[in-house]
Structures are given as structure tokens and as C-alpha cells.
Design a protein around this motif. Structure first.
Motif, PDB file in Angstrom:
ATOM      1  N   ASP A 149     -35.502  12.011  30.862  1.00 55.10           N
ATOM      2  CA  ASP A 149     -36.616  12.128  29.932  1.00 55.10           C
ATOM      3  C   ASP A 149     -36.552  10.943  28.975  1.00 55.10           C
ATOM      4  OD1 ASP A 149     -38.540  12.758  28.101  1.00 55.10           O
ATOM      5  OD2 ASP A 149     -37.616  14.633  27.408  1.00 55.10           O
ATOM      6  N   THR A 150     -37.352   9.925  29.248  1.00 49.57           N
ATOM      7  CA  THR A 150     -37.278   8.707  28.438  1.00 49.57           C
ATOM      8  C   THR A 150     -37.903   8.883  27.058  1.00 49.57           C
ATOM      9  OG1 THR A 150     -39.316   7.897  29.466  1.00 49.57           O
ATOM     10  CG2 THR A 150     -37.226   7.193  30.456  1.00 49.57           C
ATOM     11  N   THR A 151     -38.548  10.029  26.815  1.00 45.41           N
ATOM     12  CA  THR A 151     -39.068  10.293  25.468  1.00 45.41           C
ATOM     13  C   THR A 151     -37.986  10.854  24.557  1.00 45.41           C
ATOM     14  OG1 THR A 151     -39.799  12.557  25.987  1.00 45.41           O
ATOM     15  CG2 THR A 151     -41.339  10.754  26.437  1.00 45.41           C
ATOM     16  N   SER A 152     -36.881  11.318  25.138  1.00 47.36           N
ATOM     17  CA  SER A 152     -35.749  11.805  24.359  1.00 47.36           C
ATOM     18  C   SER A 152     -34.705  10.696  24.283  1.00 47.36           C
ATOM     19  CB  SER A 152     -35.132  13.050  25.014  1.00 47.36           C
ATOM     20  OG  SER A 152     -33.880  13.365  24.424  1.00 47.36           O
ATOM     21  N   GLU A 153     -34.532  10.135  23.100  1.00 46.18           N
ATOM     22  CA  GLU A 153     -33.589   9.030  22.954  1.00 46.18           C
ATOM     23  C   GLU A 153     -32.174   9.452  23.327  1.00 46.18           C
ATOM     24  OE1 GLU A 153     -35.753   6.557  19.362  1.00 46.18           O
ATOM     25  OE2 GLU A 153     -34.561   8.329  18.873  1.00 46.18           O
ATOM     26  N   TYR A 154     -31.796  10.661  22.956  1.00 46.17           N
ATOM     27  CA  TYR A 154     -30.448  11.149  23.256  1.00 46.17           C
ATOM     28  C   TYR A 154     -30.249  11.293  24.755  1.00 46.17           C
ATOM     29  CZ  TYR A 154     -26.280  14.124  23.136  1.00 46.17           C
ATOM     30  OH  TYR A 154     -25.023  14.650  23.328  1.00 46.17           O
ATOM     31  N   GLU A 155     -31.186  11.947  25.433  1.00 40.68           N
ATOM     32  CA  GLU A 155     -31.044  12.195  26.861  1.00 40.68           C
ATOM     33  C   GLU A 155     -31.115  10.897  27.672  1.00 40.68           C
ATOM     34  OE1 GLU A 155     -30.092  14.907  28.332  1.00 40.68           O
ATOM     35  OE2 GLU A 155     -30.003  15.945  26.403  1.00 40.68           O
ATOM     36  N   TYR A 156     -31.990   9.998  27.271  1.00 41.05           N
ATOM     37  CA  TYR A 156     -32.100   8.725  27.985  1.00 41.05           C
ATOM     38  C   TYR A 156     -30.835   7.898  27.777  1.00 41.05           C
ATOM     39  CZ  TYR A 156     -34.333   4.461  29.791  1.00 41.05           C
ATOM     40  OH  TYR A 156     -34.647   3.344  30.522  1.00 41.05           O
ATOM     41  N   GLY A 157     -30.308   7.898  26.558  1.00 40.30           N
ATOM     42  CA  GLY A 157     -29.051   7.187  26.297  1.00 40.30           C
ATOM     43  C   GLY A 157     -27.908   7.762  27.092  1.00 40.30           C
ATOM     44  N   LYS A 158     -27.839   9.087  27.155  1.00 41.99           N
ATOM     45  CA  LYS A 158     -26.777   9.742  27.926  1.00 41.99           C
ATOM     46  C   LYS A 158     -26.881   9.366  29.402  1.00 41.99           C
ATOM     47  CE  LYS A 158     -25.066  14.342  29.230  1.00 41.99           C
ATOM     48  NZ  LYS A 158     -23.636  13.991  29.043  1.00 41.99           N
ATOM     49  N   TYR A 159     -28.112   9.313  29.914  1.00 43.34           N
ATOM     50  CA  TYR A 159     -28.306   8.944  31.318  1.00 43.34           C
ATOM     51  C   TYR A 159     -27.766   7.544  31.593  1.00 43.34           C
ATOM     52  CZ  TYR A 159     -30.727   7.488  35.583  1.00 43.34           C
ATOM     53  OH  TYR A 159     -31.005   6.994  36.831  1.00 43.34           O
ATOM     54  N   LEU A 160     -28.077   6.597  30.742  1.00 31.60           N
ATOM     55  CA  LEU A 160     -27.604   5.227  30.942  1.00 31.60           C
ATOM     56  C   LEU A 160     -26.086   5.141  30.834  1.00 31.60           C
ATOM     57  CD1 LEU A 160     -30.340   3.279  28.946  1.00 31.60           C
ATOM     58  CD2 LEU A 160     -30.099   3.416  31.427  1.00 31.60           C
ATOM     59  N   VAL A 161     -25.504   5.840  29.866  1.00 27.99           N
ATOM     60  CA  VAL A 161     -24.051   5.815  29.655  1.00 27.99           C
ATOM     61  C   VAL A 161     -23.303   6.459  30.820  1.00 27.99           C
ATOM     62  CG1 VAL A 161     -22.193   6.805  28.236  1.00 27.99           C
ATOM     63  CG2 VAL A 161     -24.138   5.677  27.143  1.00 27.99           C
ATOM     64  N   ASP A 162     -23.818   7.593  31.303  1.00 26.04           N
ATOM     65  CA  ASP A 162     -23.086   8.381  32.296  1.00 26.04           C
ATOM     66  C   ASP A 162     -23.476   8.088  33.739  1.00 26.04           C
ATOM     67  OD1 ASP A 162     -21.740   9.626  30.263  1.00 26.04           O
ATOM     68  OD2 ASP A 162     -22.811  11.538  30.434  1.00 26.04           O
TER      69      ASP A 162
END
Length: 294
Positions: A176-189
Motif C-alpha cells: 500500500d504505497t499510500t501508507s508510508e509505514y507499510e511501503y517503507g516496511k516493504y522496501l526494508v524487508d
């Protein structure tokens, strides 16, 4: 596509400057296909820094120059050569390897090759599009690499690392690229695998559930820099007393894109810069690392 990535740097004692041309991080030219351009960017951040050979293609090379105690480990030729590379592999076989580490012959890739079970199905398609594209980096190279020779320590490490993973039963959804937290977690993990180095136990890396990796993002894993000196991966969770605790977003952007810290020194191998990351991607990674609570 190896976790502790090899990158060529020009360096002075204790301070490292990155040569983008030497490290394979100059822009990858692509054709007009947006899908291949997206795949090229994924490859730039996950494949190029380990698999780029002396011929400029992803023809493989000696991987562990700074860790010879593990033996002689070679990053594979992943060009479209039908004899030395992956030219005969189907899309399904490529995805199986990338997600689980299992090769078409049923053998499992060495643990130095990361797995991408959490990468979205859409991003996986982009990456495979690039690997099967007309881009120069993946055009056939007949570079025949020596057989990897593991030492006793390397063999022990192989058996300590997690075994093969299972393919997902359903398509992996895009973040969900509208959620900064979820998008960041996706890139990190799921994509950059920051946790693989910045956690406490290389043998217990959990690609399927990264937060189950011991000391997830709190640092502690040991490596050697290009001088052969032992270094420890720092915490990158900003609530800790180490790592990026005092970094502004601009500091963090300079660190990720150029490898330069706020004090003017440069990060050390095996950390590498990620100049292809966009400002939004860097911002959401920063937000995730600032927000995540161990």
C-alpha cells in the motif's frame, strides 16, 4: 544477488569513497518498456552489485574476497547464455529460485544468495522481465566461472542457514504505497533486505518473517571491511543509541544515495549506496525506521 554485497570502492584508510561506475551503480539503460525499466531498477538494487563481472554484464565473479575463510564463493553468471547462464530458464524457474532458492535441477542455492518470498508478484514480474530483456547487462556472456569451493567453515555455515522456502500459494499483493509505514516496511524487508545485515544473526536470517530474525534491525552482525578489519553492523532503528538516531531526512538521503555520513566519512563495505532510490522511497524507509518499535 547476494546478501553481503560485493562493491568496488576507491578508499583511503578508514574512509571509503564509492565509484558509481566501478560498482555498477551508473544508470542502467533500458528500452521504452516501463516494465523493464522498473525491473532494471530492482536489479540495480538487488543483483548488479554481486553479479556484475569484468565484462560489464551480470556474468558473475568471485564473491567473498574479504571473507576467504569460507572458501572460494562465486556469484553466478545470470546472463542469457544458454551454456553458462540462465538462458534456458523459464519464468517459473526464475521465480522459484528468487523466492525459495531452489534451482531447476532441484539443488538449493547457497545461503549467500538472498531469497525474496515477500516481493510482490508485480515486482517479481518486472524483475524477471528485465532478466529476459534486451538490456546489455543480461545479454549472453560465456564467462565460465570456477566451481565454488567451500571450506569447512563455509560448509558448516551452509548447514546452519535456513533451508529452502516454500512458494506462496497465492499472488503476493503489492504494498500500500499510500501508507508510508507499510511501503517503507516493504522496501526494508521484501526488496532491500536491510535486516539481513543490520540484525544480530546471519545464520538465523528469516526471509519469510523478517521480524523473527534475532535483533531485527538492531545490528550486531559481524563483517570485514576492505582492509580486512572486523566491523559490526549498527542498529538502524532510530530509537536506539546507535545507528541513525540523530539523522535528519536529508542526512539519511545522503547516506543512502552516496554512502556519506553526516560527519563527512563514508560507510564501509559491505554497505553500498542506493542512488536509484527515489526521494519518496528514501522518505518512507526513513519513516519506517523512525516509527518501528522493537
Amino acid at each position: 544477488m547476494l546478501t553481503a554485497s560485493v562493491i568496488t570502492m576507491a578508499f583511503t584508510p578508514m574512509t571509503y569513497r564509492f565509484s558509481m561506475e566501478e560498482s555498477g551503480y551508473e544508470d542502467i539503460p533500458v528500452n521504452d518498456s516501463l516494465d523493464i525499466a522498473k525491473g532494471a531498477k530492482l536489479a540495480q538494487n538487488t543483483c548488479v552489485h554481486c553479479h556484475r563481472g569484468d565484462d560489464g554484464r551480470l556474468s558473475g565473479r568471485l564473491y567473498n574476497k574479504t571473507e576467504p575463510q569460507f572458501g572460494k564463493i562465486y556469484a553466478s553468471n545470470i546472463t542469457q547464455s544458454r551454456t553458462q547462464g540462465i538462458g534456458n530458464w523459464t519464468r517459473e524457474e526464475l521465480e522459484l529460485l528468487l523466492r525459495t532458492g531452489v534451482k531447476p535441477n532441484g539443488k538449493t542455492a547457497l545461503p549467500f544468495m538472498p531469497r525474496f518470498p515477500l516481493m510482490s508478484s508485480e515486482d517479481m514480474e518486472y524483475l524477471i522481465d528485465f532478466l529476459q530483456s534486451d538490456n546489455f547487462l543480461v545479454q549472453p556472456s560465456e564467462n565460465a566461472l570456477p566451481q565454488t569451493e567451500l571450506s569447512l567453515i563455509g560448509t558448516l555455515g551452509k548447514w546452519l542457514f535456513p533451508k529452502k522456502l516454500l512458494m506462496p500459494e497465492m499472488p503476493v499483493p503489492s504494498p500500500d504505497t499510500t501508507s508510508e509505514y507499510e511501503y517503507g516496511k516493504y522496501l526494508v524487508d521484501a526488496v532491500l533486505h536491510c535486516f539481513a545485515c543490520h540484525s544480530g544473526s546471519l545464520p538465523r536470517i528469516n526471509f519469510q518473517n523478517p521480524e523473527m530474525t534475532p535483533n531485527y534491525l538492531l545490528g550486531g552482525s559481524k563483517f570485514k571491511n576492505l582492509d580486512g578489519q572486523k566491523i559490526e553492523a549498527p542498529s538502524i532503528v532510530t530509537k536506539q543509541n546507535t545507528g541513525i538516531n540523530d539523522y535528519t531526512l536529508d542526512d539519511f538521503k545522503t547516506l543512502l544515495q552516496y554512502g556519506q555520513k553526516p560527519d563527512g566519512t563514508y560507510v564501509q563495505y559491505p554497505m553500498m549506496p542506493y542512488p536509484s532510490l527515489t526521494e519518496k522511497e528514501i522518505a518512507v524507509i526513513y519513516i519506517y525506521l523512525n516509527t518501528y518499535k522493537p
